[in-house]
Design a protein around this motif. Structure first.
Motif, PDB file in Angstrom:
ATOM      1  N   MET A   1       0.851  -1.192   0.000  1.00  0.00           N
ATOM      2  CA  MET A   1       0.000   0.000   0.000  1.00  0.00           C
ATOM      3  C   MET A   1       0.892   1.249   0.000  1.00  0.00           C
ATOM      4  N   ARG A   2       0.293   2.392  -0.319  1.00  0.00           N
ATOM      5  CA  ARG A   2       0.999   3.662  -0.245  1.00  0.00           C
ATOM      6  C   ARG A   2       0.776   4.281   1.145  1.00  0.00           C
ATOM      7  N   ALA A   3       1.820   4.899   1.660  1.00  0.00           N
ATOM      8  CA  ALA A   3       1.724   5.537   2.973  1.00  0.00           C
ATOM      9  C   ALA A   3       2.711   6.685   3.053  1.00  0.00           C
ATOM     10  N   LEU A   4       2.379   7.681   3.868  1.00  0.00           N
ATOM     11  CA  LEU A   4       3.299   8.787   4.103  1.00  0.00           C
ATOM     12  C   LEU A   4       4.299   8.357   5.163  1.00  0.00           C
ATOM     13  N   THR A   5       5.584   8.456   4.844  1.00  0.00           N
ATOM     14  CA  THR A   5       6.618   7.972   5.749  1.00  0.00           C
ATOM     15  C   THR A   5       7.604   9.074   6.101  1.00  0.00           C
ATOM     16  N   TRP A   6       8.100   8.992   7.325  1.00  0.00           N
ATOM     17  CA  TRP A   6       9.168   9.895   7.764  1.00  0.00           C
ATOM     18  C   TRP A   6      10.489   9.361   7.223  1.00  0.00           C
ATOM     19  N   GLN A   7      11.288  10.249   6.642  1.00  0.00           N
ATOM     20  CA  GLN A   7      12.579   9.855   6.080  1.00  0.00           C
ATOM     21  C   GLN A   7      13.750  10.453   6.859  1.00  0.00           C
ATOM     22  N   ARG A   8      13.633  11.726   7.160  1.00  0.00           N
ATOM     23  CA  ARG A   8      14.638  12.422   7.966  1.00  0.00           C
ATOM     24  C   ARG A   8      14.015  13.752   8.368  1.00  0.00           C
ATOM     25  N   ALA A   9      14.723  14.526   9.188  1.00  0.00           N
ATOM     26  CA  ALA A   9      14.180  15.809   9.649  1.00  0.00           C
ATOM     27  C   ALA A   9      13.764  16.658   8.462  1.00  0.00           C
ATOM     28  N   GLU A  10      12.526  17.155   8.511  1.00  0.00           N
ATOM     29  CA  GLU A  10      11.937  18.016   7.494  1.00  0.00           C
ATOM     30  C   GLU A  10      11.811  17.333   6.132  1.00  0.00           C
ATOM     31  N   HIS A  11      11.724  16.023   6.129  1.00  0.00           N
ATOM     32  CA  HIS A  11      11.535  15.315   4.855  1.00  0.00           C
ATOM     33  C   HIS A  11      10.660  14.086   5.078  1.00  0.00           C
ATOM     34  N   VAL A  12       9.466  14.117   4.468  1.00  0.00           N
ATOM     35  CA  VAL A  12       8.567  12.971   4.458  1.00  0.00           C
ATOM     36  C   VAL A  12       8.257  12.635   3.007  1.00  0.00           C
ATOM     37  N   SER A  13       7.888  11.394   2.740  1.00  0.00           N
ATOM     38  CA  SER A  13       7.591  10.995   1.364  1.00  0.00           C
ATOM     39  C   SER A  13       6.563   9.867   1.370  1.00  0.00           C
ATOM     40  N   VAL A  14       5.832   9.772   0.271  1.00  0.00           N
ATOM     41  CA  VAL A  14       4.869   8.688   0.084  1.00  0.00           C
ATOM     42  C   VAL A  14       5.611   7.509  -0.538  1.00  0.00           C
ATOM     43  N   GLU A  15       5.538   6.384   0.143  1.00  0.00           N
ATOM     44  CA  GLU A  15       6.267   5.189  -0.290  1.00  0.00           C
ATOM     45  C   GLU A  15       5.339   3.978  -0.290  1.00  0.00           C
ATOM     46  N   GLN A  16       5.775   2.922  -0.978  1.00  0.00           N
ATOM     47  CA  GLN A  16       5.101   1.635  -0.888  1.00  0.00           C
ATOM     48  C   GLN A  16       5.588   0.912   0.371  1.00  0.00           C
ATOM     49  N   VAL A  17       4.657   0.501   1.227  1.00  0.00           N
ATOM     50  CA  VAL A  17       4.980  -0.219   2.453  1.00  0.00           C
ATOM     51  C   VAL A  17       4.085  -1.451   2.516  1.00  0.00           C
ATOM     52  N   PRO A  18       4.421  -2.439   3.347  1.00  0.00           N
ATOM     53  CA  PRO A  18       3.578  -3.634   3.442  1.00  0.00           C
ATOM     54  C   PRO A  18       2.178  -3.306   3.956  1.00  0.00           C
ATOM     55  N   ASP A  19       1.188  -3.994   3.443  1.00  0.00           N
ATOM     56  CA  ASP A  19      -0.169  -3.850   3.967  1.00  0.00           C
ATOM     57  C   ASP A  19      -0.214  -4.309   5.419  1.00  0.00           C
ATOM     58  N   PRO A  20      -1.022  -3.648   6.255  1.00  0.00           N
ATOM     59  CA  PRO A  20      -1.181  -4.132   7.624  1.00  0.00           C
ATOM     60  C   PRO A  20      -1.939  -5.455   7.647  1.00  0.00           C
ATOM     61  N   THR A  21      -1.684  -6.248   8.674  1.00  0.00           N
ATOM     62  CA  THR A  21      -2.363  -7.527   8.833  1.00  0.00           C
ATOM     63  C   THR A  21      -2.896  -7.647  10.256  1.00  0.00           C
ATOM     64  N   ILE A  22      -3.829  -8.549  10.449  1.00  0.00           N
ATOM     65  CA  ILE A  22      -4.351  -8.837  11.789  1.00  0.00           C
ATOM     66  C   ILE A  22      -3.241  -9.493  12.608  1.00  0.00           C
ATOM     67  N   LEU A  23      -2.841  -8.861  13.697  1.00  0.00           N
ATOM     68  CA  LEU A  23      -1.805  -9.408  14.568  1.00  0.00           C
ATOM     69  C   LEU A  23      -2.384  -9.996  15.852  1.00  0.00           C
ATOM     70  N   GLN A  24      -3.514  -9.461  16.292  1.00  0.00           N
ATOM     71  CA  GLN A  24      -4.193  -9.943  17.487  1.00  0.00           C
ATOM     72  C   GLN A  24      -5.662 -10.160  17.142  1.00  0.00           C
ATOM     73  N   PRO A  25      -6.340 -11.077  17.828  1.00  0.00           N
ATOM     74  CA  PRO A  25      -7.757 -11.325  17.516  1.00  0.00           C
ATOM     75  C   PRO A  25      -8.659 -10.125  17.785  1.00  0.00           C
ATOM     76  N   THR A  26      -8.152  -9.120  18.499  1.00  0.00           N
ATOM     77  CA  THR A  26      -8.933  -7.912  18.784  1.00  0.00           C
ATOM     78  C   THR A  26      -8.669  -6.787  17.785  1.00  0.00           C
ATOM     79  N   ASP A  27      -7.919  -7.067  16.727  1.00  0.00           N
ATOM     80  CA  ASP A  27      -7.606  -6.070  15.688  1.00  0.00           C
ATOM     81  C   ASP A  27      -8.697  -6.026  14.620  1.00  0.00           C
ATOM     82  N   VAL A  28      -8.783  -4.876  13.942  1.00  0.00           N
ATOM     83  CA  VAL A  28      -9.437  -4.806  12.634  1.00  0.00           C
ATOM     84  C   VAL A  28      -8.508  -4.058  11.689  1.00  0.00           C
ATOM     85  N   ILE A  29      -8.735  -4.245  10.397  1.00  0.00           N
ATOM     86  CA  ILE A  29      -8.044  -3.486   9.360  1.00  0.00           C
ATOM     87  C   ILE A  29      -9.081  -2.602   8.687  1.00  0.00           C
ATOM     88  N   ILE A  30      -8.754  -1.314   8.521  1.00  0.00           N
ATOM     89  CA  ILE A  30      -9.658  -0.424   7.801  1.00  0.00           C
ATOM     90  C   ILE A  30      -9.008   0.086   6.529  1.00  0.00           C
TER      91      ILE A  30
END
Length: 391
Positions: free
Chosen positions: A1-30
Motif C-alpha cells: 500500500m501507499r503511505a506517508l513515511t518519515w525519512q529524515r528531519a523536514e523530509h517525508v515521502s509517500v512510499e510503498q509499504v507492506p499492507d497491515p495484517t491482523i496481529l491480534q484477535p482484537t484487531d481490525v483493518i480499515i
C-alpha cells in the motif's frame, strides 16, 4: 500500500509499504477514506527525528471502512464505517475505567515512562504505524473504533479522532464560570474549535492569533479576536475590567512564535546523532514558552489555565512564584478522546453543525500531495488552517 513515511528531519515521502495484517484477535483493518494532518505531525516533521526511524508511517487523525476483523471482535463487521481515536486503549483497566484512556495500563509505554500508545507518534508512544496511508491496523478495535453513520460526509466525523475532543477537553478543563470570559491563545485547528465550543457553551470568547486568515475564520463564528502584538496583554486586561480572563485555553504549545534562539536550538538537537539527541531531549529539552507565559500573565487571579498545546520540555523554567501568588489552577494533558465521544457525536451529527466541522478545512488533497502539505501547513502559507488527505 501507499503511505506517508518519515525519512529524515523536514523530509517525508509517500512510499510503498507492506499492507497491515491482523496481529491480534482484537484487531481490525480499515481502508482509510480520510486522514488529516495535525499540528502534532508538524512536531515530528521538524523536531522529533531522534525518536523516529526512517520509514515510520505517520498520521493519527483517521477514519475509514472496516475491511477485515479479528476473531475476537464483537461490535464491528466488515463494511462498517468508523472513526479512529488517536489514543489506543483497552477500555477496562484502572485508568480507562476512570475516563483516562491516555494513561491506559494495557498500552502504557512503561519502557519510556510515557502514557498510552498513539498512532504514528514515535517510539516514545509505541512506534504504531499511523493512518496517513491507504490502510490502518486498529488494535483493541471494539473500544477504539467508533462506529458512525453512513449518510454524512467524512468531514462531519473525521475530527472526532483528535482535534474536536481535544478542544472540548481543553474548554472543560478551563473551568469557565457561568457568564465568564474565556481567552483562547492560538487559532490553529484546536484553537478554532476551542473558541467555537466556548461560544456554544455560552461564554464570552476572546482569541489571540497573529495570522489574519485565522482571525477572520474565528470572527465568522462570533469570536472576538486580537492580533498577537506586543501590547496584547494590555488589550486582554482592558477587555476584562483590568482583571484578565477567567480562564485561558493555551492552544499553541512548544513552538510558539518568539524566543527565536530556542527555536534554533530545538532544531539543532534534531541534527545530533540519534542516541545523543534522545538524551538531550529527555533530560534537557526546553520549549518556547511565549504562549504559556502570556497565559500566566493574562489569566485573572484565581483563574484556570488549560493547556491543549503540546509541551515536551524537561527543563522548562516555570514562574512558580507568579502561579502561586495568583492562585492559578492548571490542567493539561493528551486528550482522553474516548471519554468525550458520546457527548460530541450528537453535535457532530446535528444538521445545524453547531461546531462547524464543515467550516475548518482549507485544503483537501490526495495522499501523494501530503509532503508539500506538511510544509504548507507548517509555514502557514496559502491560508492553510487544516489539511485533509484522501488516500
Amino acid at each position: 500500500m501507499r503511505a506517508l513515511t518519515w525519512q529524515r528531519a523536514e523530509h517525508v515521502s509517500v512510499e510503498q509499504v507492506p499492507d497491515p495484517t491482523i496481529l491480534q484477535p482484537t484487531d481490525v483493518i480499515i481502508r482509510v477514506t480520510s486522514a488529516a494532518i495535525c499540528g502534532s505531525d508538524i512536531h515530528l516533521f521538524d523536531l522529533f527525528g531522534p525518536f523516529l526511524s526512517k520509514g515510520d508511517v505517520l498520521g493519527h487523525e483517521t477514519m475509514g471502512i472496516v475491511e477485515e476483523v479479528g476473531s475476537a471482535i464483537q461490535t464491528l463487521a466488515v463494511g462498517d464505517r468508523v472513526v479512529i481515536p488517536f489514543v489506543i486503549a483497552c477500555g477496562h483497566c484502572f485508568f480507562c475505567s476512570r475516563g483516562l484512556p491516555t494513561q491506559c495500563e494495557t498500552t502504557q509505554q512503561t519502557e519510556h515512562g510515557t502514557g498510552a500508545a498513539l498512532y504514528g507518534y514515535t517510539e516514545l508512544y509505541g512506534s504504531i504505524p499511523g493512518g496517513q496511508a491507504e490502510r490502518l491496523r486498529v488494535p483493541l478495535a471494539d473500544f477504539n473504533a467508533t462506529k458512525i453513520a453512513t449518510d454524512l460526509p467524512d468531514l462531519r466525523y473525521l475530527f472526532l479522532s483528535d482535534i474536536l475532543p481535544t478542544a472540548w477537553q481543553g474548554v472543560q478543563y478551563a473551568n469557565v464560570p457561568q457568564g465568564g470570559t474565556l481567552a483562547v491563545l492560538g487559532l490553529g485547528p484546536v484553537g478554532q474549535f476551542a473558541a467555537r465550543i466556548g461560544k456554544y457553551l455560552g461564554h464570552r470568547v476572546i482569541a489571540v492569533e497573529p495570522v489574519p486568515e485565522r482571525r477572520a475564520l474565528a470572527e465568522r463564528w462570533g469570536i472576538e479576536t486580537l492580533d498577537a502584538t506586543d501590547d496584547v496583554l494590555d488589550q486582554l486586561l482592558q477587555r476584562t475590567a483590568g482583571r484578565g480572563p477567567d480562564s485561558v485555553v493555551e492552544a499553541v504549545g512548544m513552538e510558539a512564535h518568539g524566543q527565536a534562539g530556542l527555536g534554533v536550538a530545538q532544531r539543532a538537537v534534531g541534527l545530533l546523532p540519534k542516541p545523543v539527541a534522545q538524551k538531550v531531549m529527555t533530560t534537557g529539552g526546553v520549549d518556547r514558552l511565549t504562549a504559556l507565559d502570556l497565559a500566566i500573565d493574562a489569566v485573572r487571579r484565581g483563574g484556570t489555565i488549560s493547556l491543549s498545546g503540546v509541551y515536551v520540555g524537561t527543563a522548562d523554567p516555570m514562574p512558580l512564584m507568579t502561579l502561586f501568588d495568583k492562585q492559578v489552577a492548571i490542567r493539561m494533558g493528551q486528550c482522553n478522546v474516548q471519554a468525550w465521544r458520546d457527548e460530541l457525536l450528537p453535535l457532530v451529527e446535528d444538521p445545524a453543525d453547531p461546531l462547524g466541522t464543515m467550516d475548518l478545512v482549507t485544503h483537501e488533497v490526495g495522499l501523494d500531495q501530503a509532503p508539500e502539505m506538511y510544509e504548507l501547513f507548517r509555514d502557514k502559507k496559502d491560508g492553510c488552517i487544516k489539511v485533509v488527505l484522501h488516500p
